[in-house]
Design a protein around this motif. Structure first.
Motif, PDB file in Angstrom:
ATOM      1  N   GLN A   1       0.167  -2.934  -0.575  1.00 17.59           N
ATOM      2  CA  GLN A   1       1.158  -3.815   0.023  1.00 17.59           C
ATOM      3  C   GLN A   1       2.405  -4.047  -0.827  1.00 17.59           C
ATOM      4  OE1 GLN A   1      -0.345  -7.332   2.146  1.00 17.59           O
ATOM      5  NE2 GLN A   1      -2.399  -6.745   1.503  1.00 17.59           N
ATOM      6  N   GLY A   2       2.243  -4.136  -2.142  1.00 19.23           N
ATOM      7  CA  GLY A   2       3.367  -4.505  -2.993  1.00 19.23           C
ATOM      8  C   GLY A   2       4.104  -3.355  -3.621  1.00 19.23           C
ATOM      9  N   LEU A   3       3.371  -2.336  -4.051  1.00 19.81           N
ATOM     10  CA  LEU A   3       3.961  -1.249  -4.826  1.00 19.81           C
ATOM     11  C   LEU A   3       5.103  -0.527  -4.122  1.00 19.81           C
ATOM     12  CD1 LEU A   3       3.907   0.464  -7.412  1.00 19.81           C
ATOM     13  CD2 LEU A   3       2.123   1.875  -6.329  1.00 19.81           C
TER      14      LEU A   3
ATOM     15  N   CYS B   1      -2.568   2.312 -14.551  1.00 21.90           N
ATOM     16  CA  CYS B   1      -1.431   3.240 -14.489  1.00 21.90           C
ATOM     17  C   CYS B   1      -1.792   4.504 -13.718  1.00 21.90           C
ATOM     18  CB  CYS B   1      -0.977   3.601 -15.900  1.00 21.90           C
ATOM     19  SG  CYS B   1      -0.137   2.283 -16.787  1.00 21.90           S
ATOM     20  N   ARG B   2      -2.979   5.016 -13.949  1.00 26.04           N
ATOM     21  CA  ARG B   2      -3.368   6.259 -13.269  1.00 26.04           C
ATOM     22  C   ARG B   2      -3.551   6.043 -11.769  1.00 26.04           C
ATOM     23  NH1 ARG B   2      -3.294   9.892 -16.933  1.00 26.04           N
ATOM     24  NH2 ARG B   2      -4.259   9.711 -18.997  1.00 26.04           N
ATOM     25  N   LYS B   3      -4.061   4.898 -11.375  1.00 26.32           N
ATOM     26  CA  LYS B   3      -4.211   4.624  -9.944  1.00 26.32           C
ATOM     27  C   LYS B   3      -2.851   4.485  -9.270  1.00 26.32           C
ATOM     28  CE  LYS B   3      -7.542   2.551  -8.007  1.00 26.32           C
ATOM     29  NZ  LYS B   3      -8.581   1.629  -7.463  1.00 26.32           N
ATOM     30  N   VAL B   4      -1.906   3.875  -9.980  1.00 24.66           N
ATOM     31  CA  VAL B   4      -0.554   3.748  -9.438  1.00 24.66           C
ATOM     32  C   VAL B   4       0.116   5.126  -9.359  1.00 24.66           C
ATOM     33  CG1 VAL B   4       1.739   2.831  -9.950  1.00 24.66           C
ATOM     34  CG2 VAL B   4      -0.253   1.342 -10.084  1.00 24.66           C
ATOM     35  N   GLU B   5      -0.090   5.954 -10.365  1.00 24.38           N
ATOM     36  CA  GLU B   5       0.451   7.315 -10.322  1.00 24.38           C
ATOM     37  C   GLU B   5      -0.132   8.089  -9.147  1.00 24.38           C
ATOM     38  OE1 GLU B   5       1.003  11.107 -13.344  1.00 24.38           O
ATOM     39  OE2 GLU B   5      -0.928  10.077 -13.263  1.00 24.38           O
ATOM     40  N   THR B   6      -1.431   7.932  -8.903  1.00 22.57           N
ATOM     41  CA  THR B   6      -2.061   8.608  -7.774  1.00 22.57           C
ATOM     42  C   THR B   6      -1.422   8.201  -6.456  1.00 22.57           C
ATOM     43  OG1 THR B   6      -4.173   8.804  -8.944  1.00 22.57           O
ATOM     44  CG2 THR B   6      -4.242   8.912  -6.545  1.00 22.57           C
TER      45      THR B   6
ATOM     46  N   ALA C   1       3.910   5.639  -2.378  1.00 24.43           N
ATOM     47  CA  ALA C   1       4.905   4.789  -3.042  1.00 24.43           C
ATOM     48  C   ALA C   1       5.983   5.669  -3.659  1.00 24.43           C
ATOM     49  CB  ALA C   1       4.244   3.924  -4.112  1.00 24.43           C
ATOM     50  N   PRO C   2       7.233   5.194  -3.660  1.00 21.22           N
ATOM     51  CA  PRO C   2       8.334   6.000  -4.214  1.00 21.22           C
ATOM     52  C   PRO C   2       8.313   6.034  -5.739  1.00 21.22           C
ATOM     53  CG  PRO C   2       9.161   3.869  -3.500  1.00 21.22           C
ATOM     54  CD  PRO C   2       7.719   3.926  -3.080  1.00 21.22           C
ATOM     55  N   LEU C   3       8.991   7.012  -6.302  1.00 22.52           N
ATOM     56  CA  LEU C   3       8.975   7.233  -7.738  1.00 22.52           C
ATOM     57  C   LEU C   3       9.591   6.069  -8.502  1.00 22.52           C
ATOM     58  CD1 LEU C   3       8.353   9.034 -10.137  1.00 22.52           C
ATOM     59  CD2 LEU C   3      10.500  10.259  -9.725  1.00 22.52           C
ATOM     60  N   ASN C   4      10.683   5.483  -7.987  1.00 19.75           N
ATOM     61  CA  ASN C   4      11.314   4.397  -8.750  1.00 19.75           C
ATOM     62  C   ASN C   4      10.382   3.194  -8.887  1.00 19.75           C
ATOM     63  OD1 ASN C   4      11.806   3.742  -5.870  1.00 19.75           O
ATOM     64  ND2 ASN C   4      13.053   2.067  -6.665  1.00 19.75           N
TER      65      ASN C   4
ATOM     66  N   PHE D   1       6.833   0.323 -12.566  1.00 25.15           N
ATOM     67  CA  PHE D   1       5.593  -0.396 -12.824  1.00 25.15           C
ATOM     68  C   PHE D   1       4.889   0.150 -14.062  1.00 25.15           C
ATOM     69  CE2 PHE D   1       1.024  -1.003 -12.393  1.00 25.15           C
ATOM     70  CZ  PHE D   1       0.956  -2.363 -12.158  1.00 25.15           C
ATOM     71  N   ILE D   2       4.777   1.466 -14.157  1.00 24.40           N
ATOM     72  CA  ILE D   2       4.111   2.069 -15.309  1.00 24.40           C
ATOM     73  C   ILE D   2       4.861   1.745 -16.592  1.00 24.40           C
ATOM     74  CG2 ILE D   2       3.626   4.302 -16.405  1.00 24.40           C
ATOM     75  CD1 ILE D   2       2.712   5.306 -13.661  1.00 24.40           C
ATOM     76  N   ARG D   3       6.183   1.684 -16.533  1.00 24.66           N
ATOM     77  CA  ARG D   3       6.966   1.360 -17.734  1.00 24.66           C
ATOM     78  C   ARG D   3       6.630  -0.046 -18.242  1.00 24.66           C
ATOM     79  NH1 ARG D   3      12.263  -0.022 -16.821  1.00 24.66           N
ATOM     80  NH2 ARG D   3      12.199   1.522 -15.130  1.00 24.66           N
TER      81      ARG D   3
END
Length: 509
Positions: free
Chosen positions: A243-245, A282-287, A294-297, A302-304
């Motif tokens: 929902q948020g990412l 981080c890995r789940k968000v990258e997935t 989710a878009p790259l930006n 988020f990972i940063r």
């Protein structure tokens, strides 16, 4: 001979190093102690979150067949300190050594290092390996560098973890998409629903305890809906990714009256307490990015925050403590205004953030940096008081992460060790990124006078008060050229307005 294994309230991970070689006969000690609840007046929700998460973790360990000695705050024999509880446990059993993982605050580590002599047996302080970057690795990166710029540290962490990398190159051809993440929130945007967790019986018992024992502490205790188990924290992560990412990147710097969370994850309290593993997050968000959810930006931003800022802040803290918090580069000595606790101020932005903080023990990073942090910077508030406030009021605050972000980023008290310039802003920034100014008693369009936004004249007063130190900063050269063109009459108006404002809120020196 068995070992006594002390587990702290922010070490609620099955993989914590103090439990790695647990054997039959060992005893795990966990304790709710007054000393840790009272060294700053912690938010009631923060105490409740930690006590409930600790109790659930202890129950999980016991369910897995491990021996646990859990001391509740209301235990009549509770000594009130971690050392006291270690002493009591040692008297009740026979152990060859005490094992603990290094704590997240210097004061505790310094105390632990004295225990071996005091207790008369070895106290093994193991490395906390739940972080992505070891302290040795950070120090190797930092050694010999003139500037410890987070961006370059972040790039090395990207290379080492492979997160958002295509071979040796960053995903999308650039390391940082921050320029795409500075949008104000449209009026018609729909915000995600927050699936808070209904308190179970164990949490309800904690809420009763905290309500009784800490009634005079800052903050609202209920409603309480934070996750207190690993399973529920993972569900919160999944909910954020869904929902948020997707919109997090675009609006991560936005502010909205009455809205605490927007598209932010609110996962820091779970990572910082050990309920979530940061690299796994981080890995789940990258997935989610790889699968097109989710878009790259958004994903890079988020990972940063985790791979960059979180790991970097920890490295800075341990590299420069204990002297780090003694720094006061801008010689700021005004006291913290009462409205940081009461929210009783006519500044709509500050009032909203303090109200949010009081309700949730949470505010997102721009609320902390560019509202309460920015005001404290411009007003010259003593860093010791500001640090104590941030450490007390946020559920995710531990000194290793709070101090660098407050002392270095928000207050520039470290003289530029972390930031290349002070993050100082006038009312125009708040007006651009929020809807606070529309309903404020002050006018953001006015630069001077009783109805002018205080941030406007405090901004220039800050630059004048700190001119000797800051004029040589190349990132402020254009600002000081503007100040040079300011008439003497205008300068006196700025000083006069600032003096009257400080007097009115009771902090004039």
């Amino acid at each position: 001979m068995p070992r006594l294994r002390l587990v702290l309230g922010d070490q609620l991970s099955d993989s914590i190093a103090s439990l790695a070689d647990y054997a039959d006969g060992d005893l795990i000690l966990m304790a709710e102690v007054a000393e840790e609840t009272g060294y700053v007046p912690h938010h009631k929700k923060k105490i409740a979150f930690l006590f409930s998460a600790m109790r659930h973790f202890a129950s999980r360990l016991e369910g897995g067949g491990k021996a646990v000695r859990y001391v509740r705050l209301d235990d009549p024999d509770n000594s009130g300190s971690l050392k006291g509880e270690v002493v009591r446990a040692l008297k009740a059993g026979s152990y060859e050594e005490v094992v603990v993982v290094e704590p997240g605050e210097y004061r505790l580590k310094a105390e632990f290092e004295t225990w071996s002599d005091q207790l008369g047996l070895p106290v093994r302080i193991r490395r906390d390996d739940r972080f992505i970057c070891t302290l040795d690795r950070f120090n190797a990166w930092a050694e010999g560098r003139k500037r410890l710029t987070m961006e370059y540290f972040y790039r090395e962490m990207r290379r080492e973890t492979g997160l958002l990398m295509v071979g040796d190159e960053p995903e999308g051809g650039q390391w940082n998409f921050d320029k795409d993440n500075r949008k104000a929130l449209p009026e018609d945007v729909s915000l995600p629903d927050r699936a808070f967790v209904e308190p179970d019986e164990m949490t309800r018992d904690v809420l009763t305890l905290v309500g009784d024992r800490f009634a005079d502490h800052f903050g609202d205790l209920e409603p309480f809906g934070y996750a207190v188990t690993e399973e529920d924290a993972r569900a919160q992560l999944d909910g954020f990714i869904t929902q948020g990412l997707p919109c997090f990147g675009d609006y991560q710097d936005a502010l909205k009256q009455g809205e605490a969370f927007l598209f932010h994850s609110v996962l820091a309290l779970y990572m910082n307490a050990g309920l979530l593993d940061p690299l796994e997050v981080c890995r789940k968000v990258e997935t989610a990015y790889r699968q097109g959810h989710a878009p790259l930006n958004a994903v890079e931003g988020f990972i940063r925050q985790i791979l960059g800022w979180r790991e970097y802040a920890r490295g800075i803290y341990w590299r420069f403590m204990p002297d780090y918090l003694e720094r006061n580069a801008l010689e700021a000595h005004r006291k913290l205004p009462d409205f940081y606790w009461t929210a009783d101020t006519e500044m709509a932005c500050v009032r909203d953030v303090v109200t949010t903080t009081r309700k949730h023990a949470y505010a997102h990073h721009i609320q902390r940096l560019m509202v309460t942090g920015n005001f404290a910077l411009l007003a010259g508030i003593d860093p010791r008081e500001v640090n104590a406030w941030y450490l007390a009021v946020y559920a995710d605050a531990y000194e290793w992460v709070e101090a660098p972000n407050t002392h270095g980023m928000a207050l520039f008290a470290d003289g530029g060790l972390m930031a290349t310039k002070p993050y100082a802003a006038s009312g125009s920034y708040i007006n651009k990124m929020s809807d606070h100014c529309k309903g404020c008693s002050y006018a953001v369009s006015k630069k001077n006078g009783p109805k002018a936004c205080p941030l406007n004249y405090l901004y220039w007063n800050f630059l004048m008060e700190n001119e000797e130190l800051l004029r040589g900063n190349h990132r402020l050269s254009m600002i000081y050229k503007t100040l040079d063109r300011m008439s003497d009459e205008k300068r006196e108006a700025v000083r006069g307005d600032s003096h009257r404002f400080f007097k009115r809120i009771g902090i004039e020196q």
